[in-house]
Design an enzyme around this catalytic site. Sequence first.
Site, PDB file in Angstrom:
ATOM      1  N   ASP A 167     -34.041  -7.223 -15.016  1.00  0.00           N
ATOM      2  CA  ASP A 167     -33.480  -6.266 -14.059  1.00  0.00           C
ATOM      3  C   ASP A 167     -32.513  -5.299 -14.754  1.00  0.00           C
ATOM      4  O   ASP A 167     -31.394  -5.079 -14.307  1.00  0.00           O
ATOM      5  CB  ASP A 167     -32.780  -7.008 -12.908  1.00  0.00           C
ATOM      6  CG  ASP A 167     -32.404  -6.060 -11.769  1.00  0.00           C
ATOM      7  OD1 ASP A 167     -32.977  -4.955 -11.696  1.00  0.00           O
ATOM      8  OD2 ASP A 167     -31.518  -6.424 -10.952  1.00  0.00           O
ATOM      9  N   HIS A 210     -24.527 -12.959  -8.984  1.00  0.00           N
ATOM     10  CA  HIS A 210     -25.591 -13.862  -9.419  1.00  0.00           C
ATOM     11  C   HIS A 210     -25.593 -13.988 -10.934  1.00  0.00           C
ATOM     12  O   HIS A 210     -25.049 -13.144 -11.635  1.00  0.00           O
ATOM     13  CB  HIS A 210     -26.954 -13.339  -8.960  1.00  0.00           C
ATOM     14  CG  HIS A 210     -27.115 -11.859  -9.189  1.00  0.00           C
ATOM     15  ND1 HIS A 210     -26.882 -10.927  -8.213  1.00  0.00           N
ATOM     16  CD2 HIS A 210     -27.443 -11.139 -10.293  1.00  0.00           C
ATOM     17  CE1 HIS A 210     -27.072  -9.705  -8.696  1.00  0.00           C
ATOM     18  NE2 HIS A 210     -27.399  -9.800  -9.958  1.00  0.00           N
ATOM     19  N   ASP A 310     -20.539  -5.358  -9.320  1.00  0.00           N
ATOM     20  CA  ASP A 310     -21.930  -5.187  -8.919  1.00  0.00           C
ATOM     21  C   ASP A 310     -22.216  -5.904  -7.599  1.00  0.00           C
ATOM     22  O   ASP A 310     -21.764  -7.028  -7.380  1.00  0.00           O
ATOM     23  CB  ASP A 310     -22.818  -5.780 -10.025  1.00  0.00           C
ATOM     24  CG  ASP A 310     -24.289  -5.632  -9.727  1.00  0.00           C
ATOM     25  OD1 ASP A 310     -24.726  -4.488  -9.529  1.00  0.00           O
ATOM     26  OD2 ASP A 310     -25.004  -6.654  -9.697  1.00  0.00           O
ATOM     27  N   GLU A 352     -19.496  -1.286  -6.088  1.00  0.00           N
ATOM     28  CA  GLU A 352     -20.887  -0.853  -5.910  1.00  0.00           C
ATOM     29  C   GLU A 352     -21.375  -1.427  -4.596  1.00  0.00           C
ATOM     30  O   GLU A 352     -21.923  -2.529  -4.526  1.00  0.00           O
ATOM     31  CB  GLU A 352     -21.781  -1.328  -7.058  1.00  0.00           C
ATOM     32  CG  GLU A 352     -23.146  -0.650  -7.034  1.00  0.00           C
ATOM     33  CD  GLU A 352     -24.332  -1.547  -6.698  1.00  0.00           C
ATOM     34  OE1 GLU A 352     -25.423  -1.023  -6.461  1.00  0.00           O
ATOM     35  OE2 GLU A 352     -24.179  -2.782  -6.677  1.00  0.00           O
ATOM     36  N   ASP A 417     -30.179   3.308 -10.241  1.00  0.00           N
ATOM     37  CA  ASP A 417     -30.848   2.778  -9.052  1.00  0.00           C
ATOM     38  C   ASP A 417     -31.548   3.885  -8.262  1.00  0.00           C
ATOM     39  O   ASP A 417     -31.458   5.064  -8.587  1.00  0.00           O
ATOM     40  CB  ASP A 417     -29.833   2.037  -8.169  1.00  0.00           C
ATOM     41  CG  ASP A 417     -29.556   0.627  -8.691  1.00  0.00           C
ATOM     42  OD1 ASP A 417     -30.445   0.045  -9.334  1.00  0.00           O
ATOM     43  OD2 ASP A 417     -28.453   0.115  -8.440  1.00  0.00           O
ATOM     44  N   ARG A 541     -37.934   1.942 -10.594  1.00  0.00           N
ATOM     45  CA  ARG A 541     -36.688   2.614 -11.005  1.00  0.00           C
ATOM     46  C   ARG A 541     -36.723   3.016 -12.479  1.00  0.00           C
ATOM     47  O   ARG A 541     -35.979   3.883 -12.905  1.00  0.00           O
ATOM     48  CB  ARG A 541     -35.479   1.708 -10.747  1.00  0.00           C
ATOM     49  CG  ARG A 541     -35.129   1.556  -9.280  1.00  0.00           C
ATOM     50  CD  ARG A 541     -34.007   0.545  -9.088  1.00  0.00           C
ATOM     51  NE  ARG A 541     -34.407  -0.803  -9.517  1.00  0.00           N
ATOM     52  CZ  ARG A 541     -33.593  -1.851  -9.522  1.00  0.00           C
ATOM     53  NH1 ARG A 541     -32.344  -1.728  -9.117  1.00  0.00           N
ATOM     54  NH2 ARG A 541     -34.022  -3.033  -9.914  1.00  0.00           N
TER      55      ARG A 541
END
Length: 670
Positions: A167, A210, A310, A352, A417, A541
């Site tokens: 990611d 995470h 984040d 964010e 993003d 993206r």
Amino acid sequence: MPASGVGPSAAERNGSFHVPSQLRMEAELSLRRLMPRLTECWDECGVDEPLRHEFQTRLDTYWGELFVLLYDLYGSRYDFFYHLEQILLTAARAWANRPESLREIDRHRINEPEWFSSERVIGGALYVDLFSENLGRLTESIDYFKELGLTYVHLMPLFAVRPGDNDGGYAISNYRSVDPRLGTIDDLRNLASKLRESGISLVLDFVFNHTSDDHEWAQRAQAGEWEYQQYYYIFPNRDLPDQYERTLREIFPTVRRGNFTWHDAMQQWVWTTFNSFQWDLNYHNPSVFRAMLEEMFFIADTGVDILRLDAVAFIWKRMGTSCENLPEAHKLIQAFNRLARIATPGLVFKSEAIVHPDEVVKYISPNECQISYNPTLMALLWESLATRKVDLLVRSLSHRHRLPTCTAWVNYLRCHDDIGWTFDDADAAALGINAYDHRQFLNRFYTGQFEGSFARGIPFQENLETGDMRIAGTLASLAGLEKAIEENCEVEKELAIKRMLLLQGVTLSIGGIPLIYLGEEWAMLNDYDFIKDPAKAGDTRWVHRPKMRWEFLAELDGGSESQEGSIRKEVFQSLRRMIAVRKSLPPLAGQSMDLIATGNSNVLGFVRFHESHRLIVLANFCERQQSISGNVLRTAGLGRFFEDAISSITYPTSEAISLEPYQIAWLRRV
Ligand code: GLC
Ligand code: GLC
């Protein structure tokens, strides 16, 4: 909310915090009880008296608030005081081990909490590998940042990640080591200090919602260690996941339906809001808070000025809710904030939160996140560009732009993003716009499916069930350059360039920190080659995350005269110039901004002020010339003649002002 310009009131700085007297006593008592442990810790770390004193002063200021926050989150646990003690000691060690060069900055920033609001602050964001391959080579790009005028650089996540899809760095397997392809922690520290010497702030992510599924904690959970299973949300069967699922939305629906992932080896379900390999951390467990606090201090001490928090919206979960923007999420961030105020006080948090505008703003305060992405402005600038009308943008700005003192918006057009249409439905309805239909229109427009559209975006996370989608694409491709080049249409090429500069001109002047996503300065087009890389192919993206092409720099000195080369040169030079001009205009500092009724739906108008200086911004969102009454300038700017700081053209207010297609003017009195 107080108007910006004045310093923070005591109530604001100390939080609009009412500490019940019972808790206040508990807080004081607990601190008194912990003092001997603190002294022991100072002795162990060999901390001298002046340093102890500095820490103690801040501890006395913030302890009461910190105590209440932690009490609200964890006070019902039998081991609360144990965790409290460990948290205090973690903060003390962080201060004890903080490099002296960073402590120096801490001391300055305590007295200058609005340093990031200066007109001289300009941000840029980049992927280390795509920009310069590695951290060492990035040091060589500092001159490039200076040439462009950047004073803040956000490096996309650069820590160790899982193999394969990660990611874009957001699946971190170790917060204490750098991805070996990019360098080492020492390279990072070295880069940070070189940036600092050049007056450039370093921004890094704190990916705290995470970890990657191969982080040590996740591996130990997989190996059956109960302690580490409590770090995540792990379920033996679908009972609880199904109940949660009733009120959750899906963030990456094309990757996997729902928010939980079946783990074959464990034979259990894991909460994974984003990708299946990103395991949500369980902050109901105070050990997780403590563990992440240590990681936060470690990252801060590499030389970070601003931490980008984040995915803030998702960090607390409660059954029966959307598990987004819960009050406890705010308390958690506020607790991290207080601990940073105590141990690393120069550190600033950036939020964010790409959520509803009413929720975005709740994360912004000196006590929570001092700065925040401005996704509403971002989405509505694109909306205005598609419709040629600024009404929805103006309506939103009229009640959503103002922020508390010592905070700032980060204004951007593109980031790594997608673009989601996060405007408020009621703002739209007030103008007779049906929000659902309008979003469908915008999606068709920006994917080039609407007749007459200039944009070349592609869908991201299209959800066939809800009809929802977001948009991927570079600034240049979305603004019409890709189509114009393909059709070899000179008029359209010029218009596309003007659209880009118009949008840049607004983010550079509307109030807050402008943030450029590097590549924008070269008008880089969509890069469809991501599809060849299996680790990227599933995530559109990547189309707007192109690799930097250093040969473009040569064009600046008149090297290449290819068509595209001259477009890049024009965009680069115009943007660089606007940045330099912004830095010379004190009214562009801070946040205060008053809208001007331009009497023309195609033209955005606002005035910025600082002491006796005023600057009027007019922005024409349409490809036809527009005219504005000279009186508008005279009454908003209090003068008779105005000069556009961008084009140097002078306008007398006795005549109507004519704005060229997509022109933006920064008008000051002469
Ligand atoms: C943030 C990042 C995004 C990432 C997500 C999960 O929103 O900006 O790129 O996919 O978090 O970490
Ligand atoms: C959602 C999330 C945001 C994330 C984005 C990634 O909008 O709210 O945190 O960056 O998805 O696409």
